[in-house]
Scaffold this motif. Structure first.
Motif, PDB file in Angstrom:
ATOM      1  N   GLY A   3      45.730 -81.998 -96.999  1.00  0.00           N
ATOM      2  CA  GLY A   3      45.508 -82.732 -98.228  1.00  0.00           C
ATOM      3  C   GLY A   3      45.790 -81.890 -99.448  1.00  0.00           C
ATOM      4  O   GLY A   3      45.506 -80.692 -99.467  1.00  0.00           O
ATOM      5  N   LEU A   4      46.385 -82.522-100.443  1.00  0.00           N
ATOM      6  CA  LEU A   4      46.722 -81.844-101.691  1.00  0.00           C
ATOM      7  C   LEU A   4      46.597 -82.824-102.835  1.00  0.00           C
ATOM      8  O   LEU A   4      47.038 -83.963-102.742  1.00  0.00           O
ATOM      9  CB  LEU A   4      48.159 -81.302-101.631  1.00  0.00           C
ATOM     10  CG  LEU A   4      48.723 -80.739-102.938  1.00  0.00           C
ATOM     11  CD1 LEU A   4      48.007 -79.439-103.303  1.00  0.00           C
ATOM     12  CD2 LEU A   4      50.222 -80.503-102.798  1.00  0.00           C
ATOM     13  N   SER A   5      45.991 -82.383-103.910  1.00  0.00           N
ATOM     14  CA  SER A   5      45.919 -83.157-105.142  1.00  0.00           C
ATOM     15  C   SER A   5      46.211 -82.204-106.295  1.00  0.00           C
ATOM     16  O   SER A   5      45.696 -81.084-106.323  1.00  0.00           O
ATOM     17  CB  SER A   5      44.527 -83.782-105.305  1.00  0.00           C
ATOM     18  OG  SER A   5      44.444 -84.477-106.518  1.00  0.00           O
ATOM     19  N   VAL A   6      47.040 -82.644-107.230  1.00  0.00           N
ATOM     20  CA  VAL A   6      47.421 -81.812-108.366  1.00  0.00           C
ATOM     21  C   VAL A   6      47.123 -82.570-109.648  1.00  0.00           C
ATOM     22  O   VAL A   6      47.579 -83.696-109.836  1.00  0.00           O
ATOM     23  CB  VAL A   6      48.935 -81.455-108.312  1.00  0.00           C
ATOM     24  CG1 VAL A   6      49.322 -80.600-109.502  1.00  0.00           C
ATOM     25  CG2 VAL A   6      49.277 -80.756-107.009  1.00  0.00           C
ATOM     26  N   THR A   7      46.333 -81.950-110.534  1.00  0.00           N
ATOM     27  CA  THR A   7      46.041 -82.535-111.839  1.00  0.00           C
ATOM     28  C   THR A   7      46.637 -81.632-112.916  1.00  0.00           C
ATOM     29  O   THR A   7      47.313 -80.663-112.611  1.00  0.00           O
ATOM     30  CB  THR A   7      44.519 -82.683-112.059  1.00  0.00           C
ATOM     31  OG1 THR A   7      43.929 -81.385-112.109  1.00  0.00           O
ATOM     32  CG2 THR A   7      43.879 -83.518-110.963  1.00  0.00           C
ATOM     33  N   ASP A   8      46.391 -81.955-114.171  1.00  0.00           N
ATOM     34  CA  ASP A   8      46.904 -81.131-115.264  1.00  0.00           C
ATOM     35  C   ASP A   8      46.438 -79.682-115.172  1.00  0.00           C
ATOM     36  O   ASP A   8      47.172 -78.762-115.505  1.00  0.00           O
ATOM     37  CB  ASP A   8      46.471 -81.694-116.623  1.00  0.00           C
ATOM     38  CG  ASP A   8      47.267 -82.915-117.023  1.00  0.00           C
ATOM     39  OD1 ASP A   8      48.451 -83.019-116.639  1.00  0.00           O
ATOM     40  OD2 ASP A   8      46.705 -83.772-117.724  1.00  0.00           O
ATOM     41  N   ASN A   9      45.200 -79.474-114.724  1.00  0.00           N
ATOM     42  CA  ASN A   9      44.610 -78.136-114.763  1.00  0.00           C
ATOM     43  C   ASN A   9      44.329 -77.491-113.407  1.00  0.00           C
ATOM     44  O   ASN A   9      44.115 -76.286-113.344  1.00  0.00           O
ATOM     45  CB  ASN A   9      43.304 -78.177-115.548  1.00  0.00           C
ATOM     46  CG  ASN A   9      43.539 -78.605-116.976  1.00  0.00           C
ATOM     47  OD1 ASN A   9      44.416 -78.086-117.642  1.00  0.00           O
ATOM     48  ND2 ASN A   9      42.759 -79.566-117.442  1.00  0.00           N
ATOM     49  N   TYR A  10      44.296 -78.287-112.331  1.00  0.00           N
ATOM     50  CA  TYR A  10      43.834 -77.754-111.053  1.00  0.00           C
ATOM     51  C   TYR A  10      44.691 -78.200-109.872  1.00  0.00           C
ATOM     52  O   TYR A  10      45.305 -79.266-109.895  1.00  0.00           O
ATOM     53  CB  TYR A  10      42.391 -78.202-110.772  1.00  0.00           C
ATOM     54  CG  TYR A  10      41.435 -77.802-111.846  1.00  0.00           C
ATOM     55  CD1 TYR A  10      41.003 -76.485-111.970  1.00  0.00           C
ATOM     56  CD2 TYR A  10      40.951 -78.729-112.761  1.00  0.00           C
ATOM     57  CE1 TYR A  10      40.121 -76.112-112.967  1.00  0.00           C
ATOM     58  CE2 TYR A  10      40.068 -78.362-113.765  1.00  0.00           C
ATOM     59  CZ  TYR A  10      39.660 -77.052-113.859  1.00  0.00           C
ATOM     60  OH  TYR A  10      38.796 -76.683-114.855  1.00  0.00           O
ATOM     61  N   ARG A  58      42.076 -87.282-102.963  1.00  0.00           N
ATOM     62  CA  ARG A  58      42.519 -88.144-104.056  1.00  0.00           C
ATOM     63  C   ARG A  58      41.645 -87.939-105.278  1.00  0.00           C
ATOM     64  O   ARG A  58      40.488 -87.536-105.180  1.00  0.00           O
ATOM     65  CB  ARG A  58      42.455 -89.619-103.634  1.00  0.00           C
ATOM     66  CG  ARG A  58      43.399 -89.956-102.513  1.00  0.00           C
ATOM     67  CD  ARG A  58      44.835 -89.893-103.002  1.00  0.00           C
ATOM     68  NE  ARG A  58      45.755 -90.169-101.935  1.00  0.00           N
ATOM     69  CZ  ARG A  58      46.656 -89.317-101.489  1.00  0.00           C
ATOM     70  NH1 ARG A  58      46.726 -88.117-102.000  1.00  0.00           N
ATOM     71  NH2 ARG A  58      47.461 -89.636-100.528  1.00  0.00           N
ATOM     72  N   GLN A  59      42.188 -88.269-106.435  1.00  0.00           N
ATOM     73  CA  GLN A  59      41.470 -88.144-107.708  1.00  0.00           C
ATOM     74  C   GLN A  59      40.822 -89.467-108.079  1.00  0.00           C
ATOM     75  O   GLN A  59      41.414 -90.530-107.876  1.00  0.00           O
ATOM     76  CB  GLN A  59      42.441 -87.737-108.821  1.00  0.00           C
ATOM     77  CG  GLN A  59      42.975 -86.349-108.683  1.00  0.00           C
ATOM     78  CD  GLN A  59      41.890 -85.317-108.799  1.00  0.00           C
ATOM     79  OE1 GLN A  59      41.038 -85.375-109.684  1.00  0.00           O
ATOM     80  NE2 GLN A  59      41.904 -84.364-107.894  1.00  0.00           N
ATOM     81  N   LEU A  60      39.654 -89.381-108.654  1.00  0.00           N
ATOM     82  CA  LEU A  60      38.988 -90.562-109.196  1.00  0.00           C
ATOM     83  C   LEU A  60      39.120 -90.634-110.709  1.00  0.00           C
ATOM     84  O   LEU A  60      39.210 -91.719-111.277  1.00  0.00           O
ATOM     85  CB  LEU A  60      37.503 -90.562-108.828  1.00  0.00           C
ATOM     86  CG  LEU A  60      37.180 -90.712-107.352  1.00  0.00           C
ATOM     87  CD1 LEU A  60      35.677 -90.560-107.134  1.00  0.00           C
ATOM     88  CD2 LEU A  60      37.655 -92.057-106.846  1.00  0.00           C
ATOM     89  N   ASP A  61      39.127 -89.488-111.385  1.00  0.00           N
ATOM     90  CA  ASP A  61      39.080 -89.471-112.843  1.00  0.00           C
ATOM     91  C   ASP A  61      40.350 -88.953-113.512  1.00  0.00           C
ATOM     92  O   ASP A  61      40.544 -89.181-114.689  1.00  0.00           O
ATOM     93  CB  ASP A  61      37.905 -88.622-113.325  1.00  0.00           C
ATOM     94  CG  ASP A  61      36.571 -89.185-112.857  1.00  0.00           C
ATOM     95  OD1 ASP A  61      36.438 -90.418-112.858  1.00  0.00           O
ATOM     96  OD2 ASP A  61      35.690 -88.392-112.506  1.00  0.00           O
TER      97      ASP A  61
END
Length: 73
Positions: A3-10, A58-61
């Motif tokens: 699993g991998l999730s990428v956001t603006d900061n993390y 997965r991201q929620l926010d």
């Protein structure tokens, strides 16, 4: 890596125990590693005792840039 999730900061990276016994996969201790995107250094690790293999994160926010069909990119 599971699993991998990428956001603006993390970066959120999932990890599961390596286990060749199928029964033990349902009770392994997966983890989520949170890395600072700028320095690629771990800032937090969450371990879930007995949860079993991890498959998705997965991201929620926040917007998840690792999803190929994300409409918010």
């Amino acid at each position: 890596m599971r699993g991998l999730s990428v956001t603006d900061n993390y970066f959120y990276i999932g990890g599961s125990d390596i286990c060749f016994d199928g029964f033990k996969r349902f009770s392994s201790n997966p983890s989520i590693y949170i890395l600072d995107k700028q320095r690629a250094k771990p800032i937090e690790i969450y371990t879930f005792s007995g949860l079993g293999d991890m498959y998705e994160i997965r991201q929620l926010d926040d917007v998840d840039f690792s999803l190929s069909d994300s409409k918010n990119k």
